[in-house]
Design a protein around this motif. Structure first.
Motif, PDB file in Angstrom:
ATOM      1  N   LYS A   1      -7.068  -7.352   1.751  1.00 51.86           N
ATOM      2  CA  LYS A   1      -7.860  -8.139   2.705  1.00 51.86           C
ATOM      3  C   LYS A   1      -7.410  -7.870   4.134  1.00 51.86           C
ATOM      4  O   LYS A   1      -8.225  -7.853   5.073  1.00 51.86           O
ATOM      5  CB  LYS A   1      -7.777  -9.625   2.376  1.00 51.86           C
ATOM      6  N   ALA A   2      -6.108  -7.663   4.313  1.00 52.78           N
ATOM      7  CA  ALA A   2      -5.599  -7.337   5.650  1.00 52.78           C
ATOM      8  C   ALA A   2      -6.144  -5.994   6.121  1.00 52.78           C
ATOM      9  O   ALA A   2      -6.511  -5.835   7.295  1.00 52.78           O
ATOM     10  CB  ALA A   2      -4.077  -7.319   5.640  1.00 52.78           C
TER      11      ALA A   2
ATOM     12  N   THR B   1      -8.976  -4.631   5.225  1.00 55.04           N
ATOM     13  CA  THR B   1     -10.390  -4.826   5.537  1.00 55.04           C
ATOM     14  C   THR B   1     -10.554  -5.457   6.922  1.00 55.04           C
ATOM     15  O   THR B   1     -11.402  -5.037   7.725  1.00 55.04           O
ATOM     16  CB  THR B   1     -11.060  -5.720   4.474  1.00 55.04           C
ATOM     17  N   LYS B   2      -9.732  -6.444   7.188  1.00 58.57           N
ATOM     18  CA  LYS B   2      -9.803  -7.123   8.481  1.00 58.57           C
ATOM     19  C   LYS B   2      -9.467  -6.184   9.627  1.00 58.57           C
ATOM     20  O   LYS B   2     -10.036  -6.275  10.722  1.00 58.57           O
ATOM     21  CB  LYS B   2      -8.838  -8.308   8.486  1.00 58.57           C
ATOM     22  N   LEU B   3      -8.543  -5.251   9.380  1.00 57.37           N
ATOM     23  CA  LEU B   3      -8.138  -4.304  10.416  1.00 57.37           C
ATOM     24  C   LEU B   3      -9.033  -3.073  10.469  1.00 57.37           C
ATOM     25  O   LEU B   3      -8.857  -2.203  11.329  1.00 57.37           O
ATOM     26  CB  LEU B   3      -6.685  -3.862  10.177  1.00 57.37           C
TER      27      LEU B   3
END
Length: 284
Positions: A126-127, A129-131
């Protein structure tokens, strides 16, 4: 004749620290490291007792089993009785080592048990994807990238890991049941849940035989003239290990030895964090 020659001498093996984890500065407890000391402990005295002191939060299931088996094999071959003394903690793999003893003792405040198997990690998908970072993995073999922390978790991979953990847990459980046969007093579901207890409670559960320490028990068995012979485990102290390290060069040095030394120091830092996490599970 010198008077001390007739005094009973008890060899003492001390297993301290995580099992299996190893870097140049922080060698872990493995059979390869401990084999020579174990052999010496069972051959350096004519007395029928060998003492083992344990202060370990666990680690490798394989190395725990290998060390356990070597102790038991030599105990049977040399007709020696093994007395185990738990210090701050003998949990998980540390307790696996403890059941090599014919009798196990601890302090009332020792941490004992944790008969289970654990695997832990982080999920970074998820990190990423966020970045806006794309993870690319190429494998030959559909399971080769299983449990990649940078990819979403898959239920079939978790199920496969759980099956392996059950196999390892069954081995651990079987050894404890065999070695503590007729002594275990607690509910099996609780005993083998991975929970841990104080030394005082461990006596009630039959995980250990009593509350005592090395000197008190050995004096009780062999008299107040008993002497102890510590058997060092491993390949020398800190200075000896430092001598085996590659040269660590000044910043900016790109030589092979410089890079290797820096990488090994990095490994030691990670190993220190992992070791600290193991101890902290038991409040230490």
């Amino acid at each position: 004749m010198w008077p001390f020659r007739s005094r009973p001498i008890v060899p003492v093996l001390r297993f301290s620290g995580p099992i299996g984890m190893a870097t140049p500065l922080r060698p872990g407890l493995t059979l390869a490291v401990a084999a020579g000391a174990i052999e010496k402990a069972f051959s350096c005295s004519r007395l029928g007792s060998v003492a083992v002191v344990i202060n370990s939060p666990g680690g490798s299931a394989v190395q725990s089993h290998l060390i356990f088996r070597r102790i038991r094999r030599l105990a049977n071959e040399r007709k020696k009785k093994v007395y185990v003394f738990c210090e701050d903690v003998a949990a998980s793999g540390g307790y696996f080592l403890a059941v090599a003893g014919d009798e196990i003792y601890a302090d009332p405040s020792s941490i004992v048990g944790s008969i289970g198997v654990i695997a832990a990690g982080f999920g970074f998908d998820k990190a990423l994807t966020k970045l806006g970072i794309e993870r690319r993995v190429y494998t030959a073999g559909e399971c080769k990238g299983a449990l990649d922390p940078f990819l979403p978790e898959k239920s079939e991979e978790v199920d496969r890991l759980a099956a392996i953990q059950k196999d390892v847990h069954d081995v651990f459980r079987g050894v404890v049941v065999e070695r503590r046969r007729g002594k275990l007093a607690g509910n099996e579901a609780e005993l083998f849940s991975g929970a841990f207890w104080s030394g005082a409670r461990a006596v009630e559960l039959g995980l250990i035989d009593g509350l005592s320490d090395l000197r008190t028990k050995m004096v009780e068995l062999h008299g107040d003239k008993v002497r102890f012979r510590p058997i060092p485990i491993g390949g020398g102290g800190l200075l000896a290990r430092l001598r085996r390290l590659p040269r660590i060069s000044a910043p900016g040095d790109v030589t092979a030895t410089g890079r290797a030394g820096q990488m090994r120091l990095g490994d030691d830092m990670l190993s220190t964090l992992e070791e600290r996490a193991l101890w902290q599970r038991y409040g230490l």
